[in-house]
Write a protein that holds these residues in place. Structure first.
Motif, PDB file in Angstrom:
ATOM      1  N   ASP A  71      12.221  -9.639  13.500  1.00  0.00           N
ATOM      2  CA  ASP A  71      12.388  -9.040  12.342  1.00  0.00           C
ATOM      3  C   ASP A  71      14.139  -8.987  12.201  1.00  0.00           C
ATOM      4  N   ALA A  72      14.909  -8.667  13.188  1.00  0.00           N
ATOM      5  CA  ALA A  72      16.099  -8.545  13.102  1.00  0.00           C
ATOM      6  C   ALA A  72      16.669  -9.940  12.780  1.00  0.00           C
ATOM      7  N   ALA A  73      16.106 -10.945  13.273  1.00  0.00           N
ATOM      8  CA  ALA A  73      16.496 -12.612  13.181  1.00  0.00           C
ATOM      9  C   ALA A  73      16.235 -12.786  11.567  1.00  0.00           C
ATOM     10  N   ALA A  74      15.097 -12.049  10.963  1.00  0.00           N
ATOM     11  CA  ALA A  74      14.769 -12.397   9.588  1.00  0.00           C
ATOM     12  C   ALA A  74      15.837 -11.660   8.886  1.00  0.00           C
ATOM     13  N   ALA A  75      16.165 -10.303   8.946  1.00  0.00           N
ATOM     14  CA  ALA A  75      17.151  -9.651   8.482  1.00  0.00           C
ATOM     15  C   ALA A  75      18.482 -10.207   8.273  1.00  0.00           C
ATOM     16  N   ALA A  76      18.957 -11.179   9.395  1.00  0.00           N
ATOM     17  CA  ALA A  76      20.379 -11.906   9.167  1.00  0.00           C
ATOM     18  C   ALA A  76      20.313 -13.197   8.767  1.00  0.00           C
ATOM     19  N   GLY A  77      18.966 -13.344   8.245  1.00  0.00           N
ATOM     20  CA  GLY A  77      18.897 -14.787   7.547  1.00  0.00           C
ATOM     21  C   GLY A  77      18.537 -15.858   8.350  1.00  0.00           C
TER      22      GLY A  77
END
Lengths: 471, 471
Positions: free
Chosen positions: A132-138
């Motif tokens: 999720d954190a990876a996705a939030a950072a693009g």
């Protein structure tokens, strides 16, 4: 040697003395005494509770882990490091006489470096939180697996988890740039490298990846991030036999947009397509293989569904596949994955799971030989094959009407003998833990096992780290 | 500890006794006596000959390597394993008192498994032969570097070579599935795994990758192959400053077809574009950065030139680049690479090369700080920066009018101090060898170096394997 190694460091601990020493060193906030430990800390996935540990320590910092191990080294007290307990080789449960050190409270994302495409995380962080954190950072994180919500990143590193995207991004080892671990004597070994290239001396982090907590306890990691993928396209194909599956794979692997290529043998597909409630199977499960393909692209403007559709049309025309269903909704895609995840087979009586690997081209012959060997001994056995065949990994679900320890051992030996004859691995992605320890020599030579023991003796001379696991 | 470790195992060998023992064990066909050794076996790349070895052994089989090491272990005779001698850290040359073991005769491709996409090779095989065999079988090999014609695959594994495709396929470590190595006592450790997934116990091959022959001598390997790429498209872009280079990288890395992304700082580009005979530079080297981008796709029907052209048009419009030249012939593409390879700077007086890494986002600031530190001490210094910035790797060429050992050491310390302050690595891809050994502590902690020494002591207790290298 087996018996020798399976003995804990001293085995003569006075349980009450251990409790008091831990309480004195770490305080009641971090230490749960034996009687108060919730059974979930000593229950492996899908199993009844095992041995109650002497104590449970839940550190809040790297310093807490270091102090715990320094104390245990002084007392020669064995320690089982514990992640989300989702492993299938029982590597995270106590065997008797150990304390358990759960990383669940040392969790969270520490930072994301977008220019370098890295994320720094604590061991107790669930895989899904990293995704999720990876996705939030693009970005996209390179590893995905069914237990994403409950497994911890430290555990996935300690077991070198694989999963369904390994053909595109590699296994967990390939995601780890930097690592911090606490050694058996409490030393904090910080190798938090942040670069793709770093050849300054030995790459020490490799020691802790995949060694299941027997050489050190992982506390933090720097992980690679991948470019964000667009919406995935998912399809299921019907394929005549394993040779055709191979030809399809040969065609598909050239396309960089392929994220997953998952094969289901006829017996598996037949079972799950008729025993998975609420899921409409894309086609009936007669005699063919089913192959699930997931496509996703990071190229701007790239359309995964369009590419996949065109690929499949080519493959139909070339006679590589007999039928194909492209998911036209998220629901349909999820149904295809639900079939492949095969939770339905968990309901089979006395299910035993195997997780082996062989070169992709040999998996078809392996499945035939393995099933023939099992059926020669147990004519009525239920036996299904499925897996991530692009990386040589096949899972086998085996079910007998009755099962005891002797039969389970015979079952293991029957399967692992075929693996050994074909020079494969008895553990593709689930590790050795306790369950496969007795069979390690089926897949590794005497020289290899001797070198593993040498490393263990050098890094953990008192054998207090996860004793009885792997070796 | 430095002095302790840099001493060879015994140092009391009688050179003639060593020669006779080797001849008796291996025969004159495999052993060249000291006086007869060609200087190329004791000359590092671009350097005058170093110390003459006590003998040269050129094994023809794994058994020969094993017998050599078993004998050397008995005699406590230090051994330098040698590949193509193209490394820049002097890891393959004798320091005095060693025999050299060259792998050049144990060469060749053993097999290609197309279904599994793997190739099995002997250590002495040149990298280019592996690339050619991969191409002949319809694949691409993941690592490429300038010394491809003369470096050996065993050496590239022992030094974990990087090169120009690491952003797409990773460094050498990511290509190695299985490995065979001979241990210090002559034991053959065969871990020739052929699968992408294998978690059956410790991943022992990692010990030998990147440890520069100090823990074992690599004899064979199973390597991954990648889908064959179509014809590459190459372009050079002019970019205003490092911030713009970063924005361009951020845009480009999302495109899976990018194979290389190489940045040249203004001083580097200005020098090579005016000092490379026979090459027409695509644009003048005033103040901007030059970025070389190579695209290649494995997707059937994909057109790399078209994709790259469209990408560059977008980037021009978005103001990320000031100018772009797309190579329209192989010759133009080769010229762009010739500029980037920067052989012209080899002509600078007393050139010293550095090979460091930092997170991609910090390389611009690093280059500024590093140049300022060098110029503060040597106002007339020539100092150029270039590299594979997508993987955090920058090379620095430094030239002073005069140079002696004391100045060279001061130069090293000046650069490595800045690397240390910014938490980077003093060796991105060339290893430690002899040249960087004294600076290892700039980049690795006491705990890390202690663990490296522990591994060395466990695997090579007599310190006969490549003594004086790395540690």
């Amino acid at each position: 040697m087996q018996t020798h190694d399976s003995t804990a460091a001293s085995g003569e601990q006075d349980p009450l003395a251990i409790e008091s020493a831990l309480l004195a060193e770490l305080g009641a906030e971090l230490v749960t005494t034996s009687a108060d430990i919730d059974p979930r800390y000593f229950s492996a996935y899908n199993e009844a509770p095992g041995r109650r540990p002497l104590a449970l320590v839940r550190p809040r910092s790297v310093g807490d882990v270091s102090r715990t191990l320094a104390l245990c080294a002084r007392l020669r007290q064995p320690v089982v490091p514990q992640g989300g307990l989702t492993g299938l080789a029982r590597g995270g449960v106590a065997l008797g006489g150990e304390i358990v050190l759960s990383m669940e409270r040392f969790a969270g994302i520490e930072s994301v470096d977008a220019a370098a495409a890295t994320i720094t995380v604590r061991a107790g962080t669930p895989l899904q939180a990293v995704q999720d954190a990876a996705a939030a950072a693009g970005f996209t994180f390179g590893v995905d697996l069914g237990a994403r919500g409950s497994c911890q990143i430290g555990g996935t590193i300690a077991t070198n988890a694989g999963g369904t995207r390994a053909i595109r991004y590699g296994v967990m080892r390939e995601q780890v740039l930097g690592l911090e671990a606490v050694l058996a004597d409490g030393t904090v070994l910080s190798s938090m490298n942040r670069m793709l290239k770093n050849n300054a001396g030995y790459d020490l982090k490799q020691l802790f990846i995949g060694s299941e907590g027997t050489l050190g306890i992982i506390t933090r990691a720097v992980l690679r991030l991948r470019p964000k993928l667009g919406a995935p396209a998912t399809a299921m194909c019907r394929v005549a036999g394993y040779d055709a599956v191979l030809r399809l794979w040969d065609r598909m692997r050239a396309v960089t947009d392929v994220v997953s290529f998952e094969a289901m043998w006829p017996s598996f597909y037949q079972y799950v397509s008729t025993h998975t409630p609420g899921v409409v199977a894309p086609f009936a499960g007669e005699d063919g293989f089913a192959v699930l393909i997931e496509f996703a692209t990071s190229t701007p403007g790239g359309d995964a569904a369009q590419t996949l559709e065109a690929c499949l049309a080519d493959c139909l025309e070339a006679g590589l596949i007999d039928d194909a269903a492209l998911a036209t909704s998220e629901r349909q895609a999820r149904d295809m994955w639900t079939l492949r995840e095969g939770l339905a087979i968990d309901e089979l009586p006395h299910l035993v799971n195997f997780d082996v690997s062989l070169p992709t081209g040999e998996l078809g012959a392996f499945a035939e030989r393995c099933e023939a060997a099992l059926r020669a001994r147990w004519p009525d056995i239920v036996c299904v094959f499925f897996g991530h065949i692009g990386d040589g990994n096949v899972h086998i679900g085996v079910s007998l009407a009755e099962l005891d320890d002797a039969l389970a051992d015979e079952l293991d030996r029957t399967v692992y003998e075929v693996v050994q004859e074909m020079d494969g691995s008895i553990s593709a992605e689930h590790g050795i833990g306790v369950l496969k320890r007795a069979y390690l020599a089926c897949t590794r030579s005497d020289a290899e096992i001797a070198l593993m023991r040498l490393l263990k003796a050098a890094l953990d001379p008192q054998r207090i780290l996860n004793p009885g696991k792997v070796l």
